[in-house]
Design an enzyme around this catalytic site. Sequence first.
Site, PDB file in Angstrom:
ATOM      1  N   LYS A  12       0.846  -1.208   0.000  1.00  0.00           N
ATOM      2  CA  LYS A  12       0.000   0.000   0.000  1.00  0.00           C
ATOM      3  C   LYS A  12       0.881   1.258   0.000  1.00  0.00           C
ATOM      4  CE  LYS A  12      -3.548  -2.646   2.299  1.00  0.00           C
ATOM      5  NZ  LYS A  12      -4.756  -2.661   3.069  1.00  0.00           N
ATOM      6  N   HIS A  96      -8.635  -3.252  -6.034  1.00  0.00           N
ATOM      7  CA  HIS A  96      -8.537  -3.387  -4.577  1.00  0.00           C
ATOM      8  C   HIS A  96      -9.695  -2.629  -3.923  1.00  0.00           C
ATOM      9  CE1 HIS A  96      -7.089  -3.003  -0.480  1.00  0.00           C
ATOM     10  NE2 HIS A  96      -6.320  -4.055  -0.733  1.00  0.00           N
ATOM     11  N   GLU A  98      -9.829  -0.735  -1.479  1.00  0.00           N
ATOM     12  CA  GLU A  98      -9.562   0.680  -1.149  1.00  0.00           C
ATOM     13  C   GLU A  98      -9.735   1.556  -2.378  1.00  0.00           C
ATOM     14  OE1 GLU A  98      -5.804  -0.122   0.725  1.00  0.00           O
ATOM     15  OE2 GLU A  98      -6.905  -1.136   2.314  1.00  0.00           O
ATOM     16  N   GLU A 168     -11.281 -10.786  -1.113  1.00  0.00           N
ATOM     17  CA  GLU A 168     -10.937  -9.968   0.051  1.00  0.00           C
ATOM     18  C   GLU A 168     -12.203  -9.356   0.635  1.00  0.00           C
ATOM     19  OE1 GLU A 168      -6.571  -8.711  -0.083  1.00  0.00           O
ATOM     20  OE2 GLU A 168      -7.701  -7.165  -1.084  1.00  0.00           O
ATOM     21  N   GLY A 174      -7.492  -5.012   6.915  1.00  0.00           N
ATOM     22  CA  GLY A 174      -6.887  -4.067   7.852  1.00  0.00           C
ATOM     23  C   GLY A 174      -7.640  -3.949   9.161  1.00  0.00           C
ATOM     24  N   SER A 214      -6.457  -9.405   6.575  1.00  0.00           N
ATOM     25  CA  SER A 214      -5.832  -9.651   7.881  1.00  0.00           C
ATOM     26  C   SER A 214      -5.205 -11.041   7.997  1.00  0.00           C
ATOM     27  CB  SER A 214      -6.848  -9.408   9.012  1.00  0.00           C
ATOM     28  OG  SER A 214      -7.299  -8.071   8.979  1.00  0.00           O
TER      29      SER A 214
END
Length: 252
Positions: A12, A96, A98, A168, A174, A214
Amino acid sequence: MPRKKLVAGNWKMNTTLAEAKALAEAVAKGVGTAPAADVVVCPPYPWLVTVAEALKGSAVGLGAQDVHNEAKGAFTGEVSSGMLKEAGCKYVVIGHSERRHVLGESDVTVHLKVHSAVEAGLTVILCVGETLVERERNLTERVFQRQVYSALAGLTDDQWHKVVIAYEPVWAIGTGKTATPEQAQQAHLFIRTKIRALHGENIAAALPILYGGSVTPDTAAGLFSQPDVDGGLVGGASLKADQFLAIVKAAG
Ligand code: PEP
């Protein structure tokens, strides 16, 4: 043929240049020359060339965290697949969570990026996954279908061999909350079954499906022992060489 496991580290927007170089060197050294699993690190763009140099001669592949779909031109701030290849990348993460949920990337954009990266010869790590609200509303499978189908529609059979899917769950990224091995297996099996129905056994059986969210040295072995979990996409734990190497070992 059994699928070889893959462990990819998504750094990241972390590391200084010196930290990136040291981390890449430590991962390369720890992985050795003939690892049982494929290993990839994805540093920030400005560090790619330095990390490529640090990985030279090692078994660790280089990936980027995103790419633009156009080859070149007036797209300020963006980076093309050709540039990534020239910097030494073989892989690129696309879609992703994010980027989808924080930066507003749409399924259409993800589709365009996947196609242009694959056409340029990069292997795409396509991220898909449901939010907590979607899981609670039983929409997880619908989210997979939308994200997977829209991103990968129109690929040729040959191009499918340049695709890795990373499941994911957004609620696990996270957050320290990992999906259980059973939840991961259920999700991966669903994705593989749908791909099999649409594209046949050869493509479905060869498709690596990674779990991300995670992953730690403590949870990796349980997740990777599942028949349809072919490795992991690792965020936080990929920033510490010892933790990342322990996760790689769990995939071996
Ligand atoms: C990720 O960003 O892809 C990820 C899985 O992060 P983390 O391992 O920190 O949850």
